[in-house]
Design an enzyme around this catalytic site. Structure first.
Site, PDB file in Angstrom:
ATOM      1  N   ASP A 135      -7.856  -5.770   0.097  1.00  0.00           N
ATOM      2  CA  ASP A 135      -8.316  -6.576  -1.037  1.00  0.00           C
ATOM      3  C   ASP A 135      -7.905  -8.039  -0.936  1.00  0.00           C
ATOM      4  O   ASP A 135      -8.385  -8.866  -1.697  1.00  0.00           O
ATOM      5  CB  ASP A 135      -7.767  -5.996  -2.348  1.00  0.00           C
ATOM      6  CG  ASP A 135      -8.405  -4.662  -2.643  1.00  0.00           C
ATOM      7  OD1 ASP A 135      -9.579  -4.508  -2.309  1.00  0.00           O
ATOM      8  OD2 ASP A 135      -7.718  -3.786  -3.181  1.00  0.00           O
ATOM      9  N   HIS A 172       0.849  -1.193   0.000  1.00  0.00           N
ATOM     10  CA  HIS A 172       0.000   0.000   0.000  1.00  0.00           C
ATOM     11  C   HIS A 172       0.880   1.237   0.000  1.00  0.00           C
ATOM     12  O   HIS A 172       1.951   1.226   0.615  1.00  0.00           O
ATOM     13  CB  HIS A 172      -0.917   0.005   1.234  1.00  0.00           C
ATOM     14  CG  HIS A 172      -2.077   0.917   1.078  1.00  0.00           C
ATOM     15  ND1 HIS A 172      -2.009   2.255   1.371  1.00  0.00           N
ATOM     16  CD2 HIS A 172      -3.319   0.680   0.608  1.00  0.00           C
ATOM     17  CE1 HIS A 172      -3.182   2.801   1.102  1.00  0.00           C
ATOM     18  NE2 HIS A 172      -3.997   1.879   0.639  1.00  0.00           N
TER      19      HIS A 172
HETATM   20  N1  CMC Z   1       4.092  -7.299  -4.889  1.00  0.00           N
HETATM   21  C1  CMC Z   1       5.429  -7.308  -5.069  1.00  0.00           C
HETATM   22  N2  CMC Z   1       6.201  -6.228  -4.928  1.00  0.00           N
HETATM   23  C2  CMC Z   1       5.605  -5.077  -4.574  1.00  0.00           C
HETATM   24  C3  CMC Z   1       4.223  -4.992  -4.365  1.00  0.00           C
HETATM   25  C4  CMC Z   1       3.461  -6.167  -4.539  1.00  0.00           C
HETATM   26  N3  CMC Z   1       2.119  -6.154  -4.337  1.00  0.00           N
HETATM   27  N4  CMC Z   1       3.895  -3.731  -4.043  1.00  0.00           N
HETATM   28  C5  CMC Z   1       5.023  -3.044  -4.055  1.00  0.00           C
HETATM   29  N5  CMC Z   1       6.070  -3.861  -4.365  1.00  0.00           N
HETATM   30  C6  CMC Z   1       7.492  -3.522  -4.421  1.00  0.00           C
HETATM   31  C7  CMC Z   1       7.818  -2.658  -5.629  1.00  0.00           C
HETATM   32  O1  CMC Z   1       8.188  -3.453  -6.737  1.00  0.00           O
HETATM   33  C8  CMC Z   1       8.968  -1.836  -5.083  1.00  0.00           C
HETATM   34  O2  CMC Z   1      10.116  -2.628  -5.072  1.00  0.00           O
HETATM   35  P1  CMC Z   1      11.566  -1.955  -5.402  1.00  0.00           P
HETATM   36  O3  CMC Z   1      11.726  -0.830  -4.420  1.00  0.00           O
HETATM   37  O4  CMC Z   1      12.534  -3.067  -5.221  1.00  0.00           O
HETATM   38  O5  CMC Z   1      11.478  -1.480  -6.823  1.00  0.00           O
HETATM   39  C9  CMC Z   1       8.597  -1.603  -3.621  1.00  0.00           C
HETATM   40  O6  CMC Z   1       7.758  -2.719  -3.279  1.00  0.00           O
HETATM   41  C10 CMC Z   1       7.841  -0.310  -3.373  1.00  0.00           C
HETATM   42  O7  CMC Z   1       6.705  -0.320  -4.207  1.00  0.00           O
HETATM   43  P2  CMC Z   1       6.067   0.948  -4.895  1.00  0.00           P
HETATM   44  O8  CMC Z   1       5.544   0.544  -6.236  1.00  0.00           O
HETATM   45  O9  CMC Z   1       7.022   2.104  -4.806  1.00  0.00           O
HETATM   46  O10 CMC Z   1       4.881   1.245  -3.913  1.00  0.00           O
HETATM   47  P3  CMC Z   1       3.695   2.182  -4.227  1.00  0.00           P
HETATM   48  O11 CMC Z   1       3.398   2.872  -2.950  1.00  0.00           O
HETATM   49  O12 CMC Z   1       3.935   3.063  -5.401  1.00  0.00           O
HETATM   50  O13 CMC Z   1       2.549   1.153  -4.642  1.00  0.00           O
HETATM   51  C11 CMC Z   1       0.622  -0.194  -4.606  1.00  0.00           C
HETATM   52  C12 CMC Z   1       1.472   0.830  -3.828  1.00  0.00           C
HETATM   53  C13 CMC Z   1      -0.638  -0.478  -3.806  1.00  0.00           C
HETATM   54  C14 CMC Z   1       0.231   0.387  -5.974  1.00  0.00           C
HETATM   55  C15 CMC Z   1       1.458  -1.484  -4.781  1.00  0.00           C
HETATM   56  O14 CMC Z   1       1.824  -1.998  -3.520  1.00  0.00           O
HETATM   57  C16 CMC Z   1       0.712  -2.546  -5.591  1.00  0.00           C
HETATM   58  O15 CMC Z   1       0.693  -2.482  -6.813  1.00  0.00           O
HETATM   59  N6  CMC Z   1       0.068  -3.541  -4.890  1.00  0.00           N
HETATM   60  C17 CMC Z   1      -0.692  -4.557  -5.595  1.00  0.00           C
HETATM   61  C18 CMC Z   1      -2.050  -4.005  -5.989  1.00  0.00           C
HETATM   62  C19 CMC Z   1      -2.973  -3.853  -4.804  1.00  0.00           C
HETATM   63  O16 CMC Z   1      -3.141  -4.759  -4.002  1.00  0.00           O
HETATM   64  N7  CMC Z   1      -3.637  -2.686  -4.739  1.00  0.00           N
HETATM   65  C20 CMC Z   1      -4.645  -2.416  -3.719  1.00  0.00           C
HETATM   66  C21 CMC Z   1      -4.266  -1.294  -2.791  1.00  0.00           C
HETATM   67  S1  CMC Z   1      -5.387  -1.213  -1.394  1.00  0.00           S
HETATM   68  C22 CMC Z   1      -6.917  -0.831  -2.082  1.00  0.00           C
HETATM   69  C23 CMC Z   1      -6.984   0.587  -2.544  1.00  0.00           C
HETATM   70  O17 CMC Z   1      -6.940   1.497  -1.702  1.00  0.00           O
HETATM   71  O18 CMC Z   1      -7.157   0.795  -3.759  1.00  0.00           O
END
Ligand code: CMC
Length: 426
Positions: A360, A303
């Site tokens: 989720d 998240h």
């Molecule tokens: N699985 C594997 N790796 C992950 C995941 C994941 N679900 N989420 C983040 N990472 C990794 C990402 O690759 C990055 O790694 P590195 O620093 O080595 O490149 C690190 O963790 C930080 O991730 P980020 O992309 O900078 O984090 P963010 O804050 O931009 O993304 C997110 C948040 C929710 C978009 C992401 O965690 C994600 O895509 N999760 C899966 C989709 C999901 O479950 N979304 C629902 C969110 S809750 C409901 C809502 O409010 O909509």
């Protein structure tokens, strides 16, 4: 304690006022920075930028805290009802008994849709994704309720807000029934908000519909858990659309479109699809390895704000167990989910990145057990989030300092050059 920060660019210093919220981090006020210094700030994804001032929802991602108007989400989910939470978000306070009676009646008596709306539905293909139907249908509300579109009139704003909260379950249930090829069910005023919605989704003319209090309570709790979440992508979309003075139905349709994305509300469908793809506990190590090799993400994990745990996920997990137990369902996907969570939470890849299950992760299993196909999961999220969107939209309108949202950019394209005729190119 200083109340300003100083930014030095070249040989000039610029004072940036520090603003204090009632809780949470202080904020550097850069509103005058461009005018004073000819510099923008650069923050794609808004990871360090507060886009507005708000009194509605507070999240402390490190501590796993989510408050609506100050009330913790677990208390609301345990003790309150979705309609009470709607009143709280929209008006700032939990309602008195009289206020609640009035509010509930107001919402209940707006649940029906204009009769012509049913013909409008017939225009959609039966195999359309219900989120596509929701985006179109909610946008079309302005064509049916044009008497509440004047955003400068507080009374019309209130009517539109009530109409949206009231009609969303009717539209969502119609989107579902339409995709199943079943007749639309008219709302019933004597039923609670969540019971009415479940009846509109699952009752068929061939037999009597029997309510199940455990499922009604679970539905209501799921709605509470999704009601608002601060300045997330869809809420920011609603605010940005609204900042131009666009009417509320258009803004909420924009929010629904944004919510559909797999990184946001679409993740609940994707999380269940992922569990289905994994299939059995034996396949978990190979799947987790694929995540670590960056072939795909673990859906329902991670998240932007929660870096310890998602407080909604805890309540969701409990609700999931309750629903499965009540229905006597032994879903093998629950075993996969529990084992996957255990494996991920003890793996340095996820620990180092502070990745925890989000809301989720367990919502898909719960909703599936309740009888919803996965295409409906994000629709239910949209239904519940409507109150958050419209409360944030209303707050923005009531803010006298409101400005049209207009971010700037770091331009890295071609600089000015002269047009070249086609015969001289290449
Ligand atoms: N699985 C594997 N790796 C992950 C995941 C994941 N679900 N989420 C983040 N990472 C990794 C990402 O690759 C990055 O790694 P590195 O620093 O080595 O490149 C690190 O963790 C930080 O991730 P980020 O992309 O900078 O984090 P963010 O804050 O931009 O993304 C997110 C948040 C929710 C978009 C992401 O965690 C994600 O895509 N999760 C899966 C989709 C999901 O479950 N979304 C629902 C969110 S809750 C409901 C809502 O409010 O909509």
């Amino acid at each position: 304690m200083t109340d300003k920060a100083t930014l030095t660019i070249g040989d000039k210093n610029y004072d940036l006022p520090i603003l204090k919220g009632s809780t949470g981090p202080d904020v550097l006020d850069v509103r005058k920075l461009y005018g004073d210094s000819d510099h923008f700030t650069f923050d794609p994804g808004f990871t360090s930028t507060a886009s507005c001032e708000s009194k509605i929802t507070y999240i402390d991602g490190d501590a796993g805290i989510l408050l609506h108007r100050g009330y913790p989400i677990d208390q609301l989910a345990e003790k309150s009802s979705f309609l009470e939470v709607c009143h709280l978000l929209l008006n700032g306070e939990l309602p008195t008994a009289d206020e609640f009676t009035k509010f509930e009646r107001n919402i209940t008596y707006h649940t029906m849709l204009h009769a012509q709306f049913d013909s409008f539905f017939q225009g959609f293909r039966r195999d359309a994704h219900p989120m596509a139907v929701m985006t179109g249908a909610v946008g079309a509300l302005s064509a049916f309720y044009s008497d509440s579109l004047n955003v400068d009139d507080p009374k019309q704003r209130e009517i539109s807000a009530h109409r949206l909260i009231a009609k969303m379950p009717t539209i969502a249930a119609r989107a579902f029934q339409y995709s199943q090829g079943r007749p639309f069910v008219t709302p019933r005023n004597e039923l609670s908000y969540s019971e009415n919605f479940l009846r509109m989704c699952f009752s068929v003319p061939a037999e009597d519909w029997v309510p199940n209090p455990v499922l009604t309570r679970a539905m209501d709790r799921i709605f509470i858990l999704h009601a608002d979440h601060e300045q997330n992508a869809s809420t920011s979309t609603v605010r940005l659309a609204g900042s131009s003075g666009a009417h509320p139905f258009a803004c909420i349709a924009a929010g629904i479109a944004c919510l559909w994305g797999p990184s946001h509300g679409g993740a609940n469908q994707e999380a269940l699809e992922m569990l289905e793809e994994i299939g059995t506990v034996d396949n978990i190590p190979a799947y987790v390895q694929g995540v670590k090799d960056r072939k795909y993400k673990l859906m329902g994990f991670g998240h932007r704000v929660y870096k310890n745990f998602d407080p909604r996920a805890k309540v969701m997990q409990k609700t999931c167990y309750e629903v499965l137990e009540q229905l006597g369902i032994n879903d093998p996907l629950l075993q996969v989910a529990m084992e996957l969570e255990k494996v991920a939470l003890s793996d340095p890849f996820f620990i180092d990145r502070k990745l925890y299950p989000n809301i989720d992760f367990y919502s898909g299993i719960t909703l599936r057990a309740m009888g919803f196909p996965k295409e409906m999961f994000t629709v239910l999220f949209a239904l519940a989030r409507t109150v958050g969107w419209i409360s944030q939209w209303k707050e923005m309108f009531e803010d006298p300092t409101r400005k049209i949202g207009r971010p700037r950019q770091l331009y890295t394209g071609a600089t000015q050059r002269d047009y070249v005729g086609v015969d001289k190119r290449g």
